[in-house]
Scaffold this motif. Structure first.
Motif, PDB file in Angstrom:
ATOM      1  N   MET A  37     -30.945  76.920 -35.671  1.00  0.00           N
ATOM      2  CA  MET A  37     -31.667  75.573 -35.075  1.00  0.00           C
ATOM      3  C   MET A  37     -32.005  76.020 -33.413  1.00  0.00           C
ATOM      4  SD  MET A  37     -31.684  73.227 -36.972  1.00  0.00           S
ATOM      5  CE  MET A  37     -32.047  71.821 -35.853  1.00  0.00           C
ATOM      6  N   TYR A  40     -35.264  77.985 -33.753  1.00  0.00           N
ATOM      7  CA  TYR A  40     -36.433  77.247 -34.237  1.00  0.00           C
ATOM      8  C   TYR A  40     -36.862  76.151 -32.905  1.00  0.00           C
ATOM      9  CZ  TYR A  40     -39.349  73.751 -36.368  1.00  0.00           C
ATOM     10  OH  TYR A  40     -40.437  73.008 -36.732  1.00  0.00           O
ATOM     11  N   ARG A  41     -36.122  75.720 -32.151  1.00  0.00           N
ATOM     12  CA  ARG A  41     -36.442  75.062 -31.021  1.00  0.00           C
ATOM     13  C   ARG A  41     -37.090  75.614 -29.761  1.00  0.00           C
ATOM     14  NH1 ARG A  41     -30.666  72.620 -31.308  1.00  0.00           N
ATOM     15  NH2 ARG A  41     -31.376  70.603 -32.772  1.00  0.00           N
ATOM     16  N   PRO A  44     -40.645  77.430 -32.571  1.00  0.00           N
ATOM     17  CA  PRO A  44     -40.955  76.743 -33.879  1.00  0.00           C
ATOM     18  C   PRO A  44     -41.550  77.662 -35.070  1.00  0.00           C
ATOM     19  CG  PRO A  44     -41.589  75.328 -32.144  1.00  0.00           C
ATOM     20  CD  PRO A  44     -41.372  76.719 -31.597  1.00  0.00           C
ATOM     21  N   VAL A  48     -38.955  77.522 -42.981  1.00  0.00           N
ATOM     22  CA  VAL A  48     -37.632  78.197 -42.828  1.00  0.00           C
ATOM     23  C   VAL A  48     -36.895  78.585 -44.260  1.00  0.00           C
ATOM     24  CG1 VAL A  48     -35.099  77.515 -42.310  1.00  0.00           C
ATOM     25  CG2 VAL A  48     -37.239  76.988 -40.777  1.00  0.00           C
ATOM     26  N   THR A  62     -28.064  72.298 -41.772  1.00  0.00           N
ATOM     27  CA  THR A  62     -29.225  72.777 -41.245  1.00  0.00           C
ATOM     28  C   THR A  62     -30.704  72.238 -41.648  1.00  0.00           C
ATOM     29  OG1 THR A  62     -27.957  75.205 -40.709  1.00  0.00           O
ATOM     30  CG2 THR A  62     -30.332  75.008 -40.647  1.00  0.00           C
ATOM     31  N   LEU A  66     -33.200  70.077 -39.312  1.00  0.00           N
ATOM     32  CA  LEU A  66     -34.606  70.563 -39.264  1.00  0.00           C
ATOM     33  C   LEU A  66     -35.508  69.580 -39.728  1.00  0.00           C
ATOM     34  CD1 LEU A  66     -34.266  74.184 -40.462  1.00  0.00           C
ATOM     35  CD2 LEU A  66     -35.088  73.587 -38.115  1.00  0.00           C
ATOM     36  N   LYS A  67     -35.127  68.886 -40.811  1.00  0.00           N
ATOM     37  CA  LYS A  67     -35.940  67.680 -41.273  1.00  0.00           C
ATOM     38  C   LYS A  67     -36.082  66.700 -40.373  1.00  0.00           C
ATOM     39  CE  LYS A  67     -38.136  69.081 -45.093  1.00  0.00           C
ATOM     40  NZ  LYS A  67     -39.496  69.215 -45.250  1.00  0.00           N
ATOM     41  N   GLU A  69     -35.943  66.823 -37.014  1.00  0.00           N
ATOM     42  CA  GLU A  69     -36.729  67.111 -35.897  1.00  0.00           C
ATOM     43  C   GLU A  69     -38.209  67.401 -36.305  1.00  0.00           C
ATOM     44  OE1 GLU A  69     -34.918  70.216 -33.300  1.00  0.00           O
ATOM     45  OE2 GLU A  69     -33.155  69.348 -33.605  1.00  0.00           O
ATOM     46  N   CYS A  70     -38.399  67.823 -37.531  1.00  0.00           N
ATOM     47  CA  CYS A  70     -39.667  68.226 -37.738  1.00  0.00           C
ATOM     48  C   CYS A  70     -39.749  67.927 -39.326  1.00  0.00           C
ATOM     49  CB  CYS A  70     -40.037  69.578 -37.636  1.00  0.00           C
ATOM     50  SG  CYS A  70     -41.656  70.117 -38.120  1.00  0.00           S
ATOM     51  N   ILE A  75     -39.201  74.153 -46.142  1.00  0.00           N
ATOM     52  CA  ILE A  75     -37.932  74.879 -46.142  1.00  0.00           C
ATOM     53  C   ILE A  75     -37.880  75.225 -47.349  1.00  0.00           C
ATOM     54  CG2 ILE A  75     -35.403  74.260 -45.853  1.00  0.00           C
ATOM     55  CD1 ILE A  75     -36.232  72.311 -44.110  1.00  0.00           C
TER      56      ILE A  75
END
Length: 122
Positions: A37, A40-41, A44, A48, A62, A66-67, A69-70, A75
């Protein structure tokens, strides 16, 4: 195109990195979900690939983070299953938003094809 590989198994990370670099992608590696994470931040990724059973922060958590946030992030979840077998975790990974799931051992060519397919439809 950048791919983030999250797996606590160093050999698996190396294998995935080599396959993805060979396929022409830039690769970032993380040893667990929390590190994944953070990376990724900072940088990006377009896709993933995450293991499901890991220390610190496991893959299902995780994937859902992730989903959140984006939502558009692609994935792929992979699992060797742990004690109860991959069949138990992979459907949960899909429910949380994994686009594809693979159980270990998997065919690296098939994985590379799947990555290409997911990224070309993005």
């Amino acid at each position: 195109m950048r791919i983030l590989v999250i797996d606590d198994d160093e050999q698996m990370r190396t294998l995935l990195r080599q396959v993805m670099e060979w396929a022409g992608y830039e690769v970032i590696e993380a040893a667990n979900g929390r590190e994944g994470m953070q990376k990724y931040r900072k940088q990006p990724a377009d896709l993933v690939i995450t293991d499901l059973i890991m220390p610190e922060q496991e893959g299902l958590e995780t994937i859902s983070s992730l989903k959140k946030e984006c939502p558009a992030l692609k994935i792929i979840a992979i699992s060797g299953g742990g004690r109860i077998g991959p069949e138990a975790y992979l459907p949960a990974a899909q429910e949380l938003g994994a686009d594809r799931v693979f159980s270990k051992p998997f065919d690296v060519r098939e994985l590379a094809e799947t990555v290409k397919e997911l990224l070309s439809h993005g």
